[in-house]
Design a protein around this motif. Structure first.
Motif, short mmCIF file in Angstrom:
data_model
loop_
_atom_site.label_atom_id
_atom_site.label_comp_id
_atom_site.label_asym_id
_atom_site.label_seq_id
_atom_site.Cartn_x
_atom_site.Cartn_y
_atom_site.Cartn_z
N PRO A 28 5.77 10.24 5.82
CA PRO A 28 6.48 9.73 6.90
C PRO A 28 6.02 10.63 8.12
CG PRO A 28 7.99 11.14 5.29
CD PRO A 28 6.70 10.99 4.71
N ASN A 29 5.43 11.74 7.96
CA ASN A 29 5.21 12.62 9.08
C ASN A 29 3.85 12.31 9.50
OD1 ASN A 29 3.56 13.49 6.94
ND2 ASN A 29 3.96 15.74 7.28
N ASN A 30 3.08 11.35 9.09
CA ASN A 30 1.80 10.83 9.64
C ASN A 30 1.59 9.33 9.67
OD1 ASN A 30 -1.10 10.68 10.35
ND2 ASN A 30 -1.67 11.82 8.43
N PRO A 31 2.48 8.58 10.67
CA PRO A 31 2.32 7.28 10.53
C PRO A 31 1.32 6.55 11.17
CG PRO A 31 3.76 7.98 12.08
CD PRO A 31 3.39 9.25 11.37
N GLN A 32 0.47 7.09 11.74
CA GLN A 32 -0.66 6.61 12.23
C GLN A 32 -1.69 6.36 11.23
OE1 GLN A 32 0.44 9.48 13.37
NE2 GLN A 32 -0.86 11.20 13.19
N ARG A 33 -1.62 7.26 10.09
CA ARG A 33 -2.42 6.94 9.09
C ARG A 33 -2.44 5.66 8.57
NH1 ARG A 33 -5.10 10.41 4.91
NH2 ARG A 33 -4.80 9.43 2.85
N PHE A 34 -1.15 5.03 8.29
CA PHE A 34 -0.91 3.89 7.50
C PHE A 34 -1.22 2.86 8.78
CE2 PHE A 34 2.02 0.21 7.76
CZ PHE A 34 1.34 -0.35 6.45
N THR A 35 -0.80 2.99 10.06
CA THR A 35 -0.95 2.12 10.97
C THR A 35 -2.83 1.68 11.08
OG1 THR A 35 0.78 2.91 12.27
CG2 THR A 35 -0.90 1.46 13.46
N CYS A 36 -3.37 2.65 11.05
CA CYS A 36 -4.77 2.55 11.04
C CYS A 36 -5.40 1.75 9.74
CB CYS A 36 -5.56 3.76 11.19
SG CYS A 36 -7.48 3.85 11.16
N VAL A 37 -4.89 2.01 8.65
CA VAL A 37 -5.36 1.13 7.38
C VAL A 37 -4.88 0.01 7.40
CG1 VAL A 37 -5.20 1.40 5.08
CG2 VAL A 37 -5.58 3.44 6.22
N HIS A 38 -3.53 -0.09 7.90
CA HIS A 38 -3.04 -1.63 7.87
C HIS A 38 -3.34 -2.45 8.92
CE1 HIS A 38 0.26 -4.68 7.91
NE2 HIS A 38 0.46 -4.38 9.38
N ILE A 40 -6.63 -2.81 9.44
CA ILE A 40 -8.03 -3.38 9.04
C ILE A 40 -7.80 -4.11 7.83
CG2 ILE A 40 -9.99 -2.54 8.03
CD1 ILE A 40 -9.45 -2.17 11.18
N TYR A 41 -6.70 -3.37 6.91
CA TYR A 41 -6.82 -4.11 5.44
C TYR A 41 -5.59 -4.94 5.40
CZ TYR A 41 -10.73 -1.08 4.64
OH TYR A 41 -11.97 -0.43 4.64
N GLY A 42 -4.30 -4.55 5.92
CA GLY A 42 -3.05 -5.25 5.71
C GLY A 42 -2.38 -4.57 4.54
N ALA A 43 -1.13 -4.54 4.79
CA ALA A 43 0.02 -3.62 3.64
C ALA A 43 -0.42 -4.27 2.44
CB ALA A 43 1.24 -3.49 4.25
N SER A 44 -0.17 -5.70 2.18
CA SER A 44 -0.30 -6.48 1.06
C SER A 44 -1.64 -6.20 0.40
CB SER A 44 -0.21 -7.99 1.58
OG SER A 44 -0.47 -8.76 0.11
N ASN A 45 -2.72 -6.13 1.13
CA ASN A 45 -3.76 -6.02 0.30
C ASN A 45 -3.89 -4.46 -0.25
OD1 ASN A 45 -4.99 -8.52 0.57
ND2 ASN A 45 -5.72 -8.10 2.58
N ILE A 60 -7.99 9.24 -3.96
CA ILE A 60 -9.24 9.05 -3.25
C ILE A 60 -9.48 7.53 -2.77
CG2 ILE A 60 -10.26 8.36 -5.38
CD1 ILE A 60 -12.23 10.90 -3.84
N ALA A 61 -8.84 6.72 -3.14
CA ALA A 61 -9.05 5.41 -2.76
C ALA A 61 -8.17 5.18 -1.49
CB ALA A 61 -8.34 4.33 -3.69
N VAL A 62 -7.15 5.91 -1.27
CA VAL A 62 -6.48 5.83 0.05
C VAL A 62 -7.24 6.61 1.15
CG1 VAL A 62 -4.52 6.37 1.46
CG2 VAL A 62 -4.30 5.42 -0.72
N GLU A 63 -7.74 7.75 0.67
CA GLU A 63 -8.57 8.67 1.53
C GLU A 63 -9.88 7.70 1.96
OE1 GLU A 63 -8.12 11.63 3.17
OE2 GLU A 63 -6.40 11.67 2.19
N THR A 64 -10.60 7.18 1.01
CA THR A 64 -11.76 6.06 1.47
C THR A 64 -11.16 4.95 2.36
OG1 THR A 64 -12.67 6.68 -0.61
CG2 THR A 64 -13.63 4.84 0.52
N LEU A 65 -10.39 4.36 2.06
CA LEU A 65 -9.76 3.21 2.85
C LEU A 65 -9.46 3.90 4.30
CD1 LEU A 65 -7.31 1.41 0.66
CD2 LEU A 65 -9.57 0.59 1.45
N TYR A 66 -8.86 4.93 4.58
CA TYR A 66 -8.46 5.58 5.76
C TYR A 66 -9.69 6.08 6.75
CZ TYR A 66 -6.50 8.74 9.16
OH TYR A 66 -6.29 9.46 10.26
#
Length: 130
Positions: A28-38, A40-45, A60-66
């Motif tokens: 919750p303290n890093n919302p821009q991380r999700f916003t960036c990934v979302h 490009i890829y979308g939350a569902s994907n 590691i997959a999330v780090e790579t996606l980010y």
């Protein structure tokens, strides 16, 4: 309901279940991380990808996606592939510097051998004036 929702659940303004697949990776303290990934890829994907992976591979997959999403935001055309020509140029520069340094070492070594063969004393303790 968890009192500290993950960034994904906060983004969608929903309850964060205790077994939320996103909470370990999008704090919750890093919302821009999700916003960036979302973006490009979308939350569902992202959710589908994480569900298909083993628990130990998800971080590691999330780090790579980010990383890939950040690169795609910075360079929409090439993304992280745009770094390859720059890295190749850096490699060429390093190889060139290495070749120059090796040539300098060979020259100094050859000069040292030539001085020794000509009988030049390279010992600093011996003095001409002693």
């Amino acid at each position: 309901m968890s009192s500290n929702r993950c960034a994904v659940c906060k983004y969608f303004r929903r309850r964060c279940p205790s077994n939320c697949i996103f909470s370990p990776h999008f704090p919750p303290n890093n919302p821009q991380r999700f916003t960036c990934v979302h973006r490009i890829y979308g939350a569902s994907n992202i959710g589908k990808m994480l569900e298909e992976l083993a628990m130990e591979d998800r971080a590691i997959a999330v780090e790579t996606l980010y990383y890939e999403a950040k690169c795609r935001v910075q360079d929409p055309v090439y993304g992280c592939a745009g770094l390859i020509p720059w890295l190749q140029q850096e490699l060429n520069i390093a190889q060139s510097e290495l070749a120059k340094t090796r040539a300098q070492i060979a020259l100094v070594s050859a000069n040292y051998v030539a001085f020794q063969l000509n009988g030049v004393d390279d010992d600093p303790s011996s003095s001409w004036f002693s």
